[in-house]
Enzyme design. Structure first.
Site, PDB file in Angstrom:
ATOM      1  N   PHE A 145      23.258  26.503  10.618  1.00 22.06           N
ATOM      2  CA  PHE A 145      23.276  25.766  12.207  1.00 22.06           C
ATOM      3  C   PHE A 145      24.950  26.942  12.571  1.00 22.06           C
ATOM      4  O   PHE A 145      25.859  26.414  12.385  1.00 22.06           O
ATOM      5  CB  PHE A 145      23.726  24.356  11.874  1.00 22.06           C
ATOM      6  CG  PHE A 145      24.317  23.711  12.773  1.00 22.06           C
ATOM      7  CD1 PHE A 145      22.731  22.932  13.863  1.00 22.06           C
ATOM      8  CD2 PHE A 145      24.796  23.456  13.460  1.00 22.06           C
ATOM      9  CE1 PHE A 145      23.277  22.641  14.936  1.00 22.06           C
ATOM     10  CE2 PHE A 145      25.433  22.305  14.328  1.00 22.06           C
ATOM     11  CZ  PHE A 145      24.791  22.418  15.307  1.00 22.06           C
ATOM     12  N   ASP A 229      31.294  31.821   9.282  1.00 17.29           N
ATOM     13  CA  ASP A 229      30.804  30.223  10.810  1.00 17.29           C
ATOM     14  C   ASP A 229      32.025  29.358   9.426  1.00 17.29           C
ATOM     15  O   ASP A 229      31.046  28.837   8.965  1.00 17.29           O
ATOM     16  CB  ASP A 229      29.513  30.260  11.313  1.00 17.29           C
ATOM     17  CG  ASP A 229      30.040  28.892  11.541  1.00 17.29           C
ATOM     18  OD1 ASP A 229      31.487  27.802  11.575  1.00 17.29           O
ATOM     19  OD2 ASP A 229      28.763  28.016  12.766  1.00 17.29           O
ATOM     20  N   LYS A 258      35.681  22.380  14.926  1.00 19.56           N
ATOM     21  CA  LYS A 258      36.021  20.928  14.470  1.00 19.56           C
ATOM     22  C   LYS A 258      37.181  20.215  13.812  1.00 19.56           C
ATOM     23  O   LYS A 258      38.025  20.118  15.023  1.00 19.56           O
ATOM     24  CB  LYS A 258      34.981  20.770  13.120  1.00 19.56           C
ATOM     25  CG  LYS A 258      33.489  20.686  14.001  1.00 19.56           C
ATOM     26  CD  LYS A 258      32.240  20.672  13.059  1.00 19.56           C
ATOM     27  CE  LYS A 258      30.860  20.026  13.821  1.00 19.56           C
ATOM     28  NZ  LYS A 258      30.040  21.479  13.501  1.00 19.56           N
TER      29      LYS A 258
END
Ligand SMILES: *Cc1c(COP(=O)(O)O)cnc(C)c1O
Length: 405
Positions: A145, A229, A258
């Protein structure tokens, strides 16, 4: 409009009617938050153990971050990169020194940072590696993802992304956790390998020990960029500054997001050394909001808090015993409890009928969390959570998983 029903019901009715149904949220409408606790529009309190998928690592309304945000809002918020602003240099200096890279490229959302990393790898492939135009290949993993843009979903194997073709070419998918599969997929046109050190959305999947080390060796051997990531796994979540630090592996390209925005705004960044990040020339890439003074002020405060308050160490200190405690739950519904630091998954057996209904039951017990993939209950509270809060949560989680069994 009818005046009947709770405040929650009224909000839910409006949201259901007026907003696109691209999410299926739990039926809770949050009005305020402080630390790890939130309160809904009817005054009910909940312990937040999702923390907006790690974006709220510092807790809701963190006073230090809120103060930095308010001060900067009252000073300067946006200039665009047509001009420089006085928060940008200090931000670049701090983030590159903490993570040990020469340069940073700031963006806003995680997906934008991933796109930036992909552009970096392709341009590096053409300019530095000498690959023929339009031939660059990037390798990604099963179950990945990395966001929701068309290019990013082009290398997702999640069936939900099928109806959005045609997809961007130039990507290959190999089995996550299998270094041999990566090595076999490399061709002379390969420019990079994009990997999550732990797959968050994929179901809290921790690859076998030594995987990242082998990936690092293979990327170096074949002269391709290792791109990590760490948007969800980074910034202290797993008990180290980065999840890659568990194997002392340094990716060529580091992607952050985030929690970098301190839970108040989207801030993302891509870091790399000069030989790689140096491929960008004026006009190649950009973002109106990327590197804005408000984002830079907030991100500096967030990074300083992370280091000064030793939040990675905290995540390990409170997370490790909690994982052990969760493992003591005796229930035929639980297949496995796994995690690192405060990134924890409780995988249920398929016969349990999916994790979502258990998240609903937890909500009724005053705990907010979210399933990851279909069968995993994800536990990822703010890193500032206390052992007392976790001790409060434990019997409730145990109850929901054992009730009737
Ligand atoms: C959340 C996430 C993204 C996407 O971030 P957005 O800010 O939602 O675009 C990318 N990669 C990983 C690993 C994530 O967890």
């Amino acid at each position: 409009m009818t005046q009947l029903g709770s405040n929650t019901d009224q909000h839910l009715a409006t949201i259901s009617e007026k907003s696109a149904h691209n999410y299926a949220p739990l039926p809770v409408v949050i009005a305020t938050g402080e630390g790890c606790w939130v309160t809904d529009v009817d005054g009910k309190k909940y312990l937040d153990i999702l923390s907006a998928y790690s974006a709220v690592n510092f807790g809701h309304q963190n006073p230090v971050i809120a103060e930095a945000f308010i001060n900067q809002v009252r000073t300067l918020t946006l200039t665009s990169r047509a001009f420089n602003n006085d928060q940008f240099g200090p931000f670049c200096d701090l983030i590159t020194s903490i993570f040990g890279y020469d340069m940073v490229l700031p963006m806003n959302t995680g997906a934008e940072a991933v796109e930036t990393a992909l552009k970096t790898a392709r341009k590096w492939g053409y300019d530095v590696k000498g690959i023929a135009p339009n031939q660059a290949e990037i390798i990604c993993c099963t179950g990945n993802f990395h966001g929701r843009t068309i290019t990013v979903i082009s290398f997702s194997d999640d069936p939900c992304n099928k109806p959005f073709g045609p997809m961007t070419p130039g990507f290959k998918i190999v089995q996550y956790g299998d270094p041999d599969a990566l090595e076999k997929a490399i061709t002379p046109n390969t420019v990079g390998f994009l990997v999550e050190p732990i797959q968050g959305e994929g179901g809290i999947i921790i690859p076998p020990d030594g995987y990242l080390t082998k990936v690092r060796e293979i990327c170096t051997k074949h002269n391709i960029l290792m791109m990590a990531d760490e948007i969800q796994s980074g910034l202290g979540r797993t008990g180290k500054l980065l999840a890659c630090d568990h194997e002392n592996v340094k990716p060529d390209v580091l992607i952050l997001g985030k929690a970098l925005g301190g839970g108040v705004m989207p801030v993302s960044a891509v870091l790399a050394n000069k030989e790689i990040m140096g491929v960008f020339n004026p006009g190649d890439h950009g973002s109106t909001f990327g590197g804005n003074p408000l984002a830079c002020a907030v991100a500096q405060t967030a990074l300083n808090l992370l280091v000064d308050d030793k939040l990675p160490e905290r995540a390990l200190e409170v997370g490790t015993p909690f994982i052990e405690k969760l493992k003591t739950i005796k229930s035929p519904l639980v297949k496995e409890v796994r995690g690192r630091g405060l990134l924890i998954g409780i995988e249920l057996v398929p016969e349990a009928g999916g994790a979502k209904q258990f998240c609903k039951k937890l909500m009724n017990e005053g705990i907010l969390c979210k399933e990851s993939h279909d069968h995993v209950i994800r536990i990822a509270p703010p890193l500032v959570i206390t052992t007392e809060d976790l001790d409060w949560a434990f019997p409730r989680i145990e109850k929901v998983l054992t009730e009737g069994h």
